[in-house]
Design a protein around this motif. Structure first.
Motif, short mmCIF file in Angstrom:
data_model
loop_
_atom_site.label_atom_id
_atom_site.label_comp_id
_atom_site.label_asym_id
_atom_site.label_seq_id
_atom_site.Cartn_x
_atom_site.Cartn_y
_atom_site.Cartn_z
N ARG A 147 -0.02 -17.24 -9.81
CA ARG A 147 -1.29 -16.79 -9.26
C ARG A 147 -1.14 -16.37 -7.79
NH1 ARG A 147 -4.88 -18.00 -13.13
NH2 ARG A 147 -4.46 -19.79 -14.50
N TYR A 148 -0.28 -17.08 -7.09
CA TYR A 148 0.02 -16.70 -5.70
C TYR A 148 0.67 -15.32 -5.66
CZ TYR A 148 2.60 -16.56 -1.30
OH TYR A 148 3.14 -16.17 -0.09
N LEU A 149 1.61 -15.07 -6.57
CA LEU A 149 2.29 -13.78 -6.62
C LEU A 149 1.32 -12.66 -6.97
CD1 LEU A 149 5.58 -14.83 -8.44
CD2 LEU A 149 5.34 -14.15 -6.04
N ARG A 150 0.33 -12.96 -7.82
CA ARG A 150 -0.68 -11.95 -8.16
C ARG A 150 -1.44 -11.52 -6.92
NH1 ARG A 150 -4.66 -14.03 -12.40
NH2 ARG A 150 -3.33 -13.05 -13.97
N GLY A 151 -1.75 -12.47 -6.04
CA GLY A 151 -2.51 -12.14 -4.84
C GLY A 151 -1.67 -11.56 -3.72
N THR A 152 -0.35 -11.67 -3.81
CA THR A 152 0.53 -11.17 -2.75
C THR A 152 1.56 -10.20 -3.33
OG1 THR A 152 2.03 -13.06 -3.04
CG2 THR A 152 0.26 -13.28 -1.42
N ILE A 153 1.19 -9.49 -4.36
CA ILE A 153 2.14 -8.67 -5.10
C ILE A 153 2.75 -7.57 -4.24
CG2 ILE A 153 0.39 -7.04 -5.95
CD1 ILE A 153 1.91 -7.03 -8.63
N SER A 154 2.06 -7.13 -3.20
CA SER A 154 2.56 -6.04 -2.36
C SER A 154 3.44 -6.51 -1.21
CB SER A 154 1.38 -5.22 -1.80
OG SER A 154 0.55 -6.04 -0.99
N HIS A 155 3.66 -7.82 -1.06
CA HIS A 155 4.51 -8.31 0.02
C HIS A 155 5.94 -7.80 -0.18
CE1 HIS A 155 1.93 -11.94 1.49
NE2 HIS A 155 1.25 -10.82 1.42
N CYS A 156 6.60 -7.49 0.92
CA CYS A 156 7.95 -6.94 0.82
C CYS A 156 8.74 -7.26 2.09
CB CYS A 156 7.90 -5.43 0.60
SG CYS A 156 7.07 -4.52 1.93
N LEU A 157 10.02 -6.92 2.08
CA LEU A 157 10.89 -7.05 3.24
C LEU A 157 10.99 -5.69 3.93
CD1 LEU A 157 13.82 -9.20 1.82
CD2 LEU A 157 11.89 -9.98 3.20
N PHE A 158 11.01 -5.70 5.28
CA PHE A 158 11.09 -4.45 6.05
C PHE A 158 12.33 -4.47 6.91
CE2 PHE A 158 9.93 -2.17 10.05
CZ PHE A 158 10.01 -0.89 9.52
N PHE A 159 13.08 -3.38 6.87
CA PHE A 159 14.28 -3.23 7.66
C PHE A 159 14.14 -1.99 8.54
CE2 PHE A 159 15.36 -5.51 3.83
CZ PHE A 159 16.15 -6.55 4.30
N PRO A 160 13.86 -2.15 9.84
CA PRO A 160 13.63 -1.00 10.72
C PRO A 160 14.91 -0.22 11.00
CG PRO A 160 13.66 -3.01 12.00
CD PRO A 160 13.73 -3.43 10.55
N HIS A 161 14.74 1.06 11.34
CA HIS A 161 15.89 1.91 11.64
C HIS A 161 16.54 1.53 12.98
CE1 HIS A 161 15.73 4.51 8.26
NE2 HIS A 161 14.53 5.02 8.53
N SER A 162 15.74 1.15 13.95
CA SER A 162 16.28 0.90 15.29
C SER A 162 15.80 -0.43 15.83
CB SER A 162 15.86 2.03 16.24
OG SER A 162 14.45 2.10 16.33
#
Length: 212
Positions: free
Chosen positions: A112-127
């Motif tokens: 249920r937690y994953l359903r509410g946070t399904i768009s969470h992701c990891l971000f790796f910036p270019h600089s």
């Protein structure tokens, strides 16, 4: 060999490239997992696990068909590749796959937690600056059966999370200070290995003192 173009999807992991950097997620994988779990309603949970929960192997009645528990927990293990926020819970639930009970199964509220946070992701910036930023923590005597502690750490590179882990200690710590020192030692070994790995790729990084 053929050029398949920019990486977008591989083994359930989605990669999105923008002018700012790369986003890595498993949103489609979560959708498939929720469909397989067949939850009875559309409720969500704000946290992966309730506070102050100490599960034991003897909690509750055994599941008549543990295969479903095995499948869901195994899927969560793979999902932790991009979702470090569930790594602690996955570590706990994985300890009971040999003989899961109804109580253990009830803590799959993480779905249920994953359903509410399904768009969470990891971000790796270019600089950003090439610097490893390690953090560690430990729970003292948190296992209700053997009184062993848990260590957890995470390591950032250029402000991006690249490494994390939750691990139970092999021996009993006699104080919270000892548990924290064991967590620091575990993290230090991991940071040394990461520096060697990055140097093999020709990347030179600086490392501040690990933070507790």
């Amino acid at each position: 060999m053929s050029d398949l173009g920019p990486l977008r999807y591989f083994l359930g992991i989605e990669v999105s490239s923008t002018s700012d950097g790369f986003y890595i997620s498993q949103e489609r994988y979560i959708q498939d997992l929720l469909a397989r779990a067949a939850l009875s309603d559309e409720r969500t949970a704000e946290t992966p696990m309730e506070l102050d929960v100490h599960l034991r192997a003897s909690n509750g009645d055994p599941l008549t068909d543990p295969a479903r528990y095995h499948h869901l927990v195994g899927s969560l293990v793979y999902l932790a590749v991009t979702r470090p926020d569930i790594s602690y819970l996955v570590h706990i639930l994985s300890q009971f796959v040999s003989a899961p009970t109804l109580v253990h199964y009830s803590h799959l509220r993480v779905l249920r937690y994953l359903r509410g946070t399904i768009s969470h992701c990891l971000f790796f910036p270019h600089s950003s600056t090439l610097q490893l930023q390690p953090y560690s923590d430990a729970t003292w005597a948190s296992d209700p059966l053997d009184r062993r502690s848990l260590s957890a750490y995470c390591v950032f590179l250029c402000g991006s999370l690249i490494d994390w882990k939750t691990k139970k200690h092999t021996t009993v710590s006699r104080s919270s200070a000892e548990a924290e020192l064991r967590a620091m030692a575990l993290l230090t070994a991991e940071v040394i290995w990461l520096r060697w790995l990055l140097e093999d790729f020709g990347v030179s990084v600086s490392t501040p003192t690990p933070l507790l």
